[in-house]
Scaffold this motif. Structure first.
Motif, PDB file in Angstrom:
ATOM      1  N   THR A 187       0.715  -1.254   0.040  1.00  0.00           N
ATOM      2  CA  THR A 187      -0.002   0.071  -0.106  1.00  0.00           C
ATOM      3  C   THR A 187       0.998   1.190  -0.116  1.00  0.00           C
ATOM      4  N   PRO A 188       0.425   2.350  -0.412  1.00  0.00           N
ATOM      5  CA  PRO A 188       0.908   3.470  -0.212  1.00  0.00           C
ATOM      6  C   PRO A 188       1.320   4.282   1.184  1.00  0.00           C
ATOM      7  N   PHE A 189       0.653   3.373   1.937  1.00  0.00           N
ATOM      8  CA  PHE A 189       0.700   4.046   3.470  1.00  0.00           C
ATOM      9  C   PHE A 189       1.710   3.274   4.359  1.00  0.00           C
ATOM     10  N   TYR A 190       2.094   4.085   5.282  1.00  0.00           N
ATOM     11  CA  TYR A 190       3.260   3.655   6.158  1.00  0.00           C
ATOM     12  C   TYR A 190       3.163   4.486   7.640  1.00  0.00           C
ATOM     13  N   ILE A 191       3.821   3.786   8.469  1.00  0.00           N
ATOM     14  CA  ILE A 191       3.598   4.492   9.917  1.00  0.00           C
ATOM     15  C   ILE A 191       4.979   5.132  10.197  1.00  0.00           C
ATOM     16  N   ALA A 192       4.989   6.334  10.341  1.00  0.00           N
ATOM     17  CA  ALA A 192       6.323   7.199  10.677  1.00  0.00           C
ATOM     18  C   ALA A 192       6.681   6.739  12.068  1.00  0.00           C
ATOM     19  N   GLN A 193       7.897   6.132  12.194  1.00  0.00           N
ATOM     20  CA  GLN A 193       8.475   5.422  13.313  1.00  0.00           C
ATOM     21  C   GLN A 193       9.776   6.520  13.615  1.00  0.00           C
ATOM     22  N   HIS A 194      10.155   7.256  12.596  1.00  0.00           N
ATOM     23  CA  HIS A 194      11.510   8.230  13.030  1.00  0.00           C
ATOM     24  C   HIS A 194      11.503   9.192  11.913  1.00  0.00           C
ATOM     25  N   THR A 195      12.118  10.228  11.939  1.00  0.00           N
ATOM     26  CA  THR A 195      12.110  11.485  11.365  1.00  0.00           C
ATOM     27  C   THR A 195      13.014  11.016   9.998  1.00  0.00           C
ATOM     28  N   HIS A 196      12.342  11.704   8.851  1.00  0.00           N
ATOM     29  CA  HIS A 196      13.311  11.676   7.749  1.00  0.00           C
ATOM     30  C   HIS A 196      12.551  12.652   6.927  1.00  0.00           C
ATOM     31  N   GLU A 197      13.075  13.020   5.639  1.00  0.00           N
ATOM     32  CA  GLU A 197      12.898  14.022   4.531  1.00  0.00           C
ATOM     33  C   GLU A 197      11.260  13.391   4.112  1.00  0.00           C
ATOM     34  N   TRP A 198      10.389  14.317   3.941  1.00  0.00           N
ATOM     35  CA  TRP A 198       9.243  14.293   3.304  1.00  0.00           C
ATOM     36  C   TRP A 198       8.989  14.529   2.024  1.00  0.00           C
ATOM     37  N   LYS A 199       9.283  13.626   1.041  1.00  0.00           N
ATOM     38  CA  LYS A 199       9.420  14.064  -0.468  1.00  0.00           C
ATOM     39  C   LYS A 199       8.218  13.939  -1.056  1.00  0.00           C
ATOM     40  N   THR A 200       8.041  15.198  -1.882  1.00  0.00           N
ATOM     41  CA  THR A 200       6.790  15.293  -2.572  1.00  0.00           C
ATOM     42  C   THR A 200       6.659  14.247  -3.627  1.00  0.00           C
ATOM     43  N   LEU A 201       5.427  13.760  -3.698  1.00  0.00           N
ATOM     44  CA  LEU A 201       5.267  12.752  -4.952  1.00  0.00           C
ATOM     45  C   LEU A 201       4.867  13.650  -6.432  1.00  0.00           C
ATOM     46  N   ARG A 202       4.930  12.719  -7.394  1.00  0.00           N
ATOM     47  CA  ARG A 202       4.728  13.375  -8.758  1.00  0.00           C
ATOM     48  C   ARG A 202       3.529  12.483  -9.444  1.00  0.00           C
ATOM     49  N   ASP A 203       2.675  13.335 -10.209  1.00  0.00           N
ATOM     50  CA  ASP A 203       1.735  12.607 -10.711  1.00  0.00           C
ATOM     51  C   ASP A 203       2.218  11.890 -12.196  1.00  0.00           C
ATOM     52  N   SER A 204       1.531  11.456 -13.191  1.00  0.00           N
ATOM     53  CA  SER A 204       1.780  10.624 -14.135  1.00  0.00           C
ATOM     54  C   SER A 204       2.621  11.781 -15.344  1.00  0.00           C
ATOM     55  N   ALA A 205       2.272  13.174 -15.165  1.00  0.00           N
ATOM     56  CA  ALA A 205       2.650  14.150 -15.821  1.00  0.00           C
ATOM     57  C   ALA A 205       3.683  14.900 -15.402  1.00  0.00           C
ATOM     58  N   GLY A 206       4.283  14.512 -14.404  1.00  0.00           N
ATOM     59  CA  GLY A 206       5.379  15.111 -13.524  1.00  0.00           C
ATOM     60  C   GLY A 206       5.184  15.926 -12.626  1.00  0.00           C
ATOM     61  N   ASN A 207       3.725  16.550 -12.450  1.00  0.00           N
ATOM     62  CA  ASN A 207       3.523  17.589 -11.640  1.00  0.00           C
ATOM     63  C   ASN A 207       3.404  17.175 -10.051  1.00  0.00           C
ATOM     64  N   GLU A 208       4.076  18.156  -9.232  1.00  0.00           N
ATOM     65  CA  GLU A 208       4.182  17.629  -7.960  1.00  0.00           C
ATOM     66  C   GLU A 208       2.763  17.506  -7.243  1.00  0.00           C
ATOM     67  N   ILE A 209       2.709  16.790  -6.476  1.00  0.00           N
ATOM     68  CA  ILE A 209       1.280  16.308  -5.825  1.00  0.00           C
ATOM     69  C   ILE A 209       1.448  16.970  -4.300  1.00  0.00           C
ATOM     70  N   PRO A 210       0.593  17.810  -3.809  1.00  0.00           N
ATOM     71  CA  PRO A 210       0.798  18.269  -2.452  1.00  0.00           C
ATOM     72  C   PRO A 210       0.826  17.050  -1.563  1.00  0.00           C
ATOM     73  N   ARG A 211       1.657  17.229  -0.575  1.00  0.00           N
ATOM     74  CA  ARG A 211       1.954  16.535   0.760  1.00  0.00           C
ATOM     75  C   ARG A 211       0.642  16.353   1.507  1.00  0.00           C
ATOM     76  N   ARG A 212       0.286  15.204   1.802  1.00  0.00           N
ATOM     77  CA  ARG A 212      -1.021  14.751   2.513  1.00  0.00           C
ATOM     78  C   ARG A 212      -0.746  13.663   3.634  1.00  0.00           C
ATOM     79  N   ALA A 213      -1.375  13.887   4.764  1.00  0.00           N
ATOM     80  CA  ALA A 213      -0.968  12.921   5.894  1.00  0.00           C
ATOM     81  C   ALA A 213      -2.175  12.731   6.638  1.00  0.00           C
ATOM     82  N   GLY A 214      -2.516  11.433   7.155  1.00  0.00           N
ATOM     83  CA  GLY A 214      -3.675  10.892   7.762  1.00  0.00           C
ATOM     84  C   GLY A 214      -3.261  10.808   9.244  1.00  0.00           C
ATOM     85  N   ILE A 215      -3.878  11.615  10.141  1.00  0.00           N
ATOM     86  CA  ILE A 215      -3.551  11.306  11.597  1.00  0.00           C
ATOM     87  C   ILE A 215      -4.672  10.657  12.291  1.00  0.00           C
ATOM     88  N   SER A 216      -4.409   9.571  13.010  1.00  0.00           N
ATOM     89  CA  SER A 216      -5.492   8.985  13.761  1.00  0.00           C
ATOM     90  C   SER A 216      -5.082   9.077  15.240  1.00  0.00           C
TER      91      SER A 216
END
Length: 189
Positions: A11-40
């Motif tokens: 899945t594209p999901f993961y649990i953050a267990q340590h700090t690391h760089e939060w890289k932006t993803l890109r769509d199929s056209a190469g455009n940056e996708i805004p960073r998104r996070a789910g907090i529970s």
């Protein structure tokens, strides 16, 4: 310790267990996708909360206007007294900001609820807008458009049906802000 019942593999999901760089993803056209996070948050007593956050990205508006292009400044309130207060607040704001006339017009058109008592001003510069607002405050005769709309009885006769839609499209395409201002103060959105 991660709960063994949480299966995130493949899945594209993961649990953050340590700090690391939060890289932006890109769509199929190469455009940056805004960073998104789910907090529970799962409470011991059964109270659960979940929020999805998305990064704000400043997307420039497509504009064809330049400096000294007349802009439509819209103000509305529930009463004449409130409209006068809105005009005073806008004057104070203009003295304290370096925002462009185009940005002010955009915010007043898109970011506000249109109320019953309306004022539309056409101005090509901040100075012209300030002059017209001061003249409005002093009840001087200036070219502004004013109207009062009874809630629930907005004037829609002009734009009903396909002919009305075509008329409005023509006004916007030709940037006839004088007619747009006149229609807005009669209750059209």
């Amino acid at each position: 310790t991660i709960n063994p019942y949480i299966k995130l593999e493949k899945t594209p999901f993961y649990i953050a267990q340590h700090t690391h760089e939060w890289k932006t993803l890109r769509d199929s056209a190469g455009n940056e996708i805004p960073r998104r996070a789910g907090i529970s948050s799962f409470g011991f007593g059964g109270v659960n909360a979940h929020v999805v956050l998305e990064e704000y990205t400043d997307v420039p508006r497509q504009t064809e206007t330049g400096p000294d292009t007349p802009q439509l400044i819209l103000l509305s309130a529930r009463s004449e007294a409130n409209l006068s207060q809105m005009a005073k607040r806008l004057l104070t704001f203009l003295e304290q900001t370096d925002a462009s006339l185009e940005d002010i017009a955009y915010t007043l058109q898109k970011g506000r609820e249109a109320m019953e008592t309306r004022l539309a001003i056409i101005a090509a510069s901040i100075n012209e807008l300030e002059d017209k607002l001061n003249d409005f405050q002093d009840a001087k005769k200036i070219e502004v458009f004013r109207g009062s709309v009874e809630k629930g009885k907005e004037n829609s006769l002009v734009v009903e049906g396909k002919a009305g839609e075509a008329y409005l499209e023509t006004l916007f395409r030709e940037n006839d802000i004088t007619k747009i201002a006149k229609l807005w103060v009669t209750g059209l959105e």
